[in-house]
Design a protein around this motif. Structure first.
Motif, PDB file in Angstrom:
ATOM      1  N   ALA A   4       0.471  -1.199  -0.105  1.00  0.00           N
ATOM      2  CA  ALA A   4      -0.057  -0.226   0.403  1.00  0.00           C
ATOM      3  C   ALA A   4       1.113   1.439  -0.513  1.00  0.00           C
ATOM      4  O   ALA A   4       0.532   2.009  -0.880  1.00  0.00           O
ATOM      5  N   SER A   5       1.885   1.581   1.117  1.00  0.00           N
ATOM      6  CA  SER A   5       3.021   2.473   0.864  1.00  0.00           C
ATOM      7  C   SER A   5       3.572   2.715  -0.407  1.00  0.00           C
ATOM      8  O   SER A   5       3.472   3.928  -1.280  1.00  0.00           O
ATOM      9  N   ALA A   6       3.702   1.928  -1.496  1.00  0.00           N
ATOM     10  CA  ALA A   6       4.496   2.118  -2.654  1.00  0.00           C
ATOM     11  C   ALA A   6       3.564   2.185  -3.594  1.00  0.00           C
ATOM     12  O   ALA A   6       3.928   2.609  -4.335  1.00  0.00           O
ATOM     13  N   GLN A   7       1.827   1.627  -3.178  1.00  0.00           N
ATOM     14  CA  GLN A   7       1.517   2.182  -4.462  1.00  0.00           C
ATOM     15  C   GLN A   7       0.911   3.906  -4.343  1.00  0.00           C
ATOM     16  O   GLN A   7       1.093   4.004  -5.115  1.00  0.00           O
ATOM     17  N   ALA A   8       0.824   4.265  -2.915  1.00  0.00           N
ATOM     18  CA  ALA A   8       1.641   5.561  -2.724  1.00  0.00           C
ATOM     19  C   ALA A   8       1.881   6.441  -3.163  1.00  0.00           C
ATOM     20  O   ALA A   8       1.596   7.317  -3.617  1.00  0.00           O
ATOM     21  N   TRP A   9       3.600   5.661  -3.791  1.00  0.00           N
ATOM     22  CA  TRP A   9       3.979   6.731  -4.564  1.00  0.00           C
ATOM     23  C   TRP A   9       4.080   6.630  -5.776  1.00  0.00           C
ATOM     24  O   TRP A   9       5.033   7.256  -6.334  1.00  0.00           O
ATOM     25  N   ARG A  10       3.631   5.679  -6.481  1.00  0.00           N
ATOM     26  CA  ARG A  10       3.266   5.466  -7.581  1.00  0.00           C
ATOM     27  C   ARG A  10       3.982   7.088  -8.387  1.00  0.00           C
ATOM     28  O   ARG A  10       3.745   7.693  -9.345  1.00  0.00           O
ATOM     29  N   ARG A  11       1.944   7.503  -7.675  1.00  0.00           N
ATOM     30  CA  ARG A  11       1.180   8.798  -8.941  1.00  0.00           C
ATOM     31  C   ARG A  11       2.631   9.439  -8.485  1.00  0.00           C
ATOM     32  O   ARG A  11       3.005  10.184  -9.639  1.00  0.00           O
ATOM     33  N   PRO A  12       3.820  10.259  -7.277  1.00  0.00           N
ATOM     34  CA  PRO A  12       4.224  11.336  -7.356  1.00  0.00           C
ATOM     35  C   PRO A  12       5.071  10.735  -7.837  1.00  0.00           C
ATOM     36  O   PRO A  12       5.771  11.997  -8.481  1.00  0.00           O
ATOM     37  N   LEU A  13       5.811   9.539  -7.691  1.00  0.00           N
ATOM     38  CA  LEU A  13       7.160   9.356  -8.812  1.00  0.00           C
ATOM     39  C   LEU A  13       6.861   9.801  -9.928  1.00  0.00           C
ATOM     40  O   LEU A  13       7.825  10.202 -10.878  1.00  0.00           O
ATOM     41  N   ALA A  14       5.280   8.992 -10.760  1.00  0.00           N
ATOM     42  CA  ALA A  14       5.533   9.925 -12.532  1.00  0.00           C
ATOM     43  C   ALA A  14       4.675  11.174 -12.116  1.00  0.00           C
ATOM     44  O   ALA A  14       5.703  11.149 -13.680  1.00  0.00           O
TER      45      ALA A  14
END
Length: 92
Positions: A4-14
């Motif tokens: 869930a934490s990794a998923q939360a970072w997907r958009r900010p990284l992109a």
């Protein structure tokens, strides 16, 4: 929980990657995801190694600044993911 934490970072990284200029993004991705050396990146892009280093430094700084500025990611739940990501991308 880590997923869930990794998923939360997907958009900010992109989003942070999308804000980089093409030249900076190319160098960052070739080093971080392509696992190429600075010399290999320089040959692939036909640029001097010093240019690879400066573009990579600028890209890393902009990525770090963009992620640090994201208030949704400032909670402690995502800090472990962010720290691991940053170590892998920054060469630390």
């Amino acid at each position: 929980m880590a997923s869930a934490s990794a998923q939360a970072w997907r958009r900010p990284l992109a989003a942070a990657l999308a804000r980089l200029g093409r030249k900076e993004r190319d160098v960052l991705l070739l080093v971080a995801w392509g696992d190429l050396s600075y010399d290999e990146v320089a040959r692939a892009l036909d640029i001097p190694v010093g240019t690879v280093r400066s573009r990579l430094n600028r890209a890393r700084r902009r990525m770090r600044d963009a992620l640090d500025a994201d208030p949704a990611r400032s909670g402690s739940a995502g800090n472990g993911i962010k720290e691991r990501w940053w170590r892998s991308w920054s060469g630390a």
